[in-house]
Design a protein around this motif. Structure first.
Motif, PDB file in Angstrom:
ATOM      1  N   GLU A  75       5.909  25.735  29.440  1.00  0.00           N
ATOM      2  CA  GLU A  75       5.786  24.473  30.588  1.00  0.00           C
ATOM      3  C   GLU A  75       6.156  23.523  31.418  1.00  0.00           C
ATOM      4  OE1 GLU A  75       1.174  24.430  30.987  1.00  0.00           O
ATOM      5  OE2 GLU A  75       1.386  23.302  29.101  1.00  0.00           O
ATOM      6  N   PRO A  76       6.623  22.843  32.356  1.00  0.00           N
ATOM      7  CA  PRO A  76       7.463  22.098  32.251  1.00  0.00           C
ATOM      8  C   PRO A  76       6.980  20.812  32.341  1.00  0.00           C
ATOM      9  CG  PRO A  76       7.021  23.913  34.421  1.00  0.00           C
ATOM     10  CD  PRO A  76       6.478  24.118  33.301  1.00  0.00           C
ATOM     11  N   SER A  77       6.132  20.870  31.721  1.00  0.00           N
ATOM     12  CA  SER A  77       5.722  19.131  30.876  1.00  0.00           C
ATOM     13  C   SER A  77       6.014  19.136  30.109  1.00  0.00           C
ATOM     14  CB  SER A  77       3.732  18.912  30.995  1.00  0.00           C
ATOM     15  OG  SER A  77       3.306  20.574  30.522  1.00  0.00           O
ATOM     16  N   GLY A  78       6.462  20.126  28.830  1.00  0.00           N
ATOM     17  CA  GLY A  78       6.891  19.569  27.838  1.00  0.00           C
ATOM     18  C   GLY A  78       6.555  20.210  26.427  1.00  0.00           C
ATOM     19  N   ALA A  79       5.798  21.510  27.110  1.00  0.00           N
ATOM     20  CA  ALA A  79       5.273  22.962  26.065  1.00  0.00           C
ATOM     21  C   ALA A  79       6.341  24.002  25.549  1.00  0.00           C
ATOM     22  CB  ALA A  79       3.620  22.909  26.494  1.00  0.00           C
ATOM     23  N   TRP A  80       6.187  23.797  24.583  1.00  0.00           N
ATOM     24  CA  TRP A  80       7.102  24.838  24.335  1.00  0.00           C
ATOM     25  C   TRP A  80       6.863  25.745  23.270  1.00  0.00           C
ATOM     26  CZ3 TRP A  80       9.780  24.364  28.877  1.00  0.00           C
ATOM     27  CH2 TRP A  80       9.925  22.342  28.547  1.00  0.00           C
ATOM     28  N   ILE A  81       6.944  27.455  23.280  1.00  0.00           N
ATOM     29  CA  ILE A  81       6.232  28.425  22.220  1.00  0.00           C
ATOM     30  C   ILE A  81       7.102  29.808  21.924  1.00  0.00           C
ATOM     31  CG2 ILE A  81       4.642  29.893  22.205  1.00  0.00           C
ATOM     32  CD1 ILE A  81       2.557  28.449  24.511  1.00  0.00           C
ATOM     33  N   TRP A  82       7.897  29.639  21.010  1.00  0.00           N
ATOM     34  CA  TRP A  82       7.774  30.767  20.667  1.00  0.00           C
ATOM     35  C   TRP A  82       7.076  31.291  19.473  1.00  0.00           C
ATOM     36  CZ3 TRP A  82      10.552  26.060  21.232  1.00  0.00           C
ATOM     37  CH2 TRP A  82      11.811  25.604  21.627  1.00  0.00           C
ATOM     38  N   PRO A  83       6.998  32.955  20.353  1.00  0.00           N
ATOM     39  CA  PRO A  83       6.024  33.453  19.515  1.00  0.00           C
ATOM     40  C   PRO A  83       5.557  34.440  18.570  1.00  0.00           C
ATOM     41  CG  PRO A  83       6.700  34.869  21.469  1.00  0.00           C
ATOM     42  CD  PRO A  83       7.081  33.481  21.481  1.00  0.00           C
ATOM     43  N   GLU A  84       7.076  33.906  18.084  1.00  0.00           N
ATOM     44  CA  GLU A  84       7.504  34.739  16.440  1.00  0.00           C
ATOM     45  C   GLU A  84       7.283  33.331  15.443  1.00  0.00           C
ATOM     46  OE1 GLU A  84      11.163  36.586  16.523  1.00  0.00           O
ATOM     47  OE2 GLU A  84      10.474  38.115  17.440  1.00  0.00           O
ATOM     48  N   GLN A  85       7.794  32.273  15.931  1.00  0.00           N
ATOM     49  CA  GLN A  85       7.463  31.191  15.102  1.00  0.00           C
ATOM     50  C   GLN A  85       6.147  30.210  15.229  1.00  0.00           C
ATOM     51  OE1 GLN A  85       9.511  30.144  12.730  1.00  0.00           O
ATOM     52  NE2 GLN A  85      11.091  31.776  13.913  1.00  0.00           N
TER      53      GLN A  85
END
Length: 443
Positions: free
Chosen positions: A311-321
């Motif tokens: 999300e541009p608000s700063g939430a980042w998700i790497w699903p393998e991690q």
């Protein structure tokens, strides 16, 4: 009761020990035998975490308390402990008088709408079965969550050892970022590193306006990179080596392009810039849109062809991690990217730029306003989406009107490929909101 990021509000009004107690009870009634619990640095979190723990144990559930930790650290602990659910007592980037309760599933992602609805119903109906005196649950304190998270960062990212990095912790719990980078050999300078739930150094939300001091420090020290977190470190934003705050859409494009290959998809909320779709098109990948909120993005990453979400608000998700937004993981990944591919400023400047306008309108009738805007646009525009709020596509660009999931606000986003078109679309959206508000008041 629950918004896009759990339940949040003013302590003593919306958020009370009684509510925390009932949510703890409801988790057990919903089937959770073991609950991992953590909190951010807000002083009110002490009372709320004790109350929630009491609710779990008096219904026969066990509590594993990992203490004051980043939200992603707690989410990782849910998986590591093999727990049935997790709870973080946090209001994230909200102001100091607020607090909140966010719930996590066994796989480390936020509770979805259905799960939150079940908990809400249990709380409202008081459908709890209290345990007998000799069947109460156990409480134990679990140390080492910070060390486990730091180790996971080192194992999952090839951390550089040749960068100078400024890390603005924002008086929150994101020290694990500085620790991981320092352990790798980076020259790390921290700002606002003392934990303080009053957030005296700067407001907790990592926006450009709130991070001017960090920008100045990055420029003055000639650092390679600046990292800024919110209070619970699920968010991460960045500053380039020239001391310029990097827009969230640009970071999202950089991360997405790094992770995706031809045929892959990247999950993004509906208010994301065209920039991300264009960047992915260059590598043969594409975006898939979700409602705004990291829980929706995380849910989309359960599909095998979705390799990243953000999300541009700063939430980042790497699903393998992990399927929790992990600010420290994002920070380490960005540091590795800068180390291998060059300056952050150069990477951002390679991206196309589209004028995008974002603002909010405060109102106590946010849902009614959005619904009325939907009625107004239905007769004026042909391409209207109601995935989350009201998104209108035009030949020149798009605008989105949606209710905030955490505050009494209506959010406005407008984007086009020309400045005048972006301004025009924004004013159209703002005018629709004003008109809707006036009509609601008149009635």
């Amino acid at each position: 009761m629950f918004g896009t990021s759990g339940v949040r509000g003013r302590v003593g009004e919306v958020i009370t020990a009684a509510l925390a107690l009932d949510i703890g009870r409801a988790l057990v009634a919903d089937g959770a035998d073991t609950v991992v619990l953590g909190r951010d640095v807000r002083e009110s979190g002490r009372t709320l975490s004790r109350a929630l723990s009491a609710g779990v144990t008096e219904c026969g559930g066990d509590v594993v308390d990992v203490g004051v930790q980043p939200t992603p650290t707690v989410a990782r602990s849910v998986v590591r402990e093999g727990a049935d659910a997790g709870v973080v007592i946090t209001a994230s980037h909200n102001p100091p008088p607020d607090n909140g309760i966010k719930l996590w599933a066994a796989d480390g992602r936020a509770f979805d709408e259905d799960a939150n609805a079940r908990i809400t119903t249990l709380v409202e109906t008081q459908a709890f079965d209290l345990a007998a005196w000799d069947e109460l649950g156990e409480y134990r304190r679990q140390e080492g969550a910070h060390a486990h998270h730091e180790r996971a960062l080192r194992e999952s990212v090839a951390l550089p050892g040749d960068l100078t990095v400024v890390v603005d912790v924002g008086n929150g719990v994101g020290r694990v970022t500085a620790d991981a980078l320092h352990a790798a050999g980076c020259d790390v300078e921290t700002l606002n590193a003392q934990r303080d739930g009053r957030f005296p150094g700067r407001p907790s939300e990592p926006t450009a306006a709130n991070c001017e001091t960090a920008c100045a420090v990055v420029e003055a020290t000639e650092a390679d990179l600046g990292i800024v977190h919110d209070g619970d470190a699920d968010r991460m934003m960045a500053i380039d080596e020239r001391g310029r705050f990097v827009p969230g859409d640009a970071l999202l494009a950089l991360f997405a392009r790094r992770e995706a290959e031809a045929g892959d998809r990247v999950a993004v909320p509906i208010d994301t810039s065209l920039l991300v779709a264009d960047a992915l098109a260059d590598v043969g990948a594409e975006v898939t849109y979700t409602p705004v909120g990291d829980a929706y993005v995380a849910a989309e990453t359960t599909n095998s062809d979705v390799v990243f979400g953000g999300e541009p608000s700063g939430a980042w998700i790497w699903p393998e991690q992990t399927r929790c937004p992990d600010g420290p993981l994002a920070a380490c990944t960005l540091a590795a990217l800068v180390s291998t591919e060059g300056s952050l400023a150069a990477l951002v400047e390679e991206l196309p730029t589209y004028p995008i306008r974002r603002d909010s309108v405060r109102t106590d009738s946010k849902q009614a306003v959005v619904e009325r805007v939907g009625e107004l646009v239905s007769g004026e525009f042909d391409d209207v989406s109601t995935l989350d709020g009201i998104r209108v596509e035009t030949e020149s660009g798009w605008f989105l009107v949606r209710a905030s999931g955490t505050e009494p606000l209506v959010r406005i986003t407008a984007e086009a490929r020309a400045e005048t078109d972006a301004d025009g679309l924004f004013e159209t959206a703002r005018g629709l909101i004003d008109r809707a508000g006036e009509e609601i008041q008149a009635n």
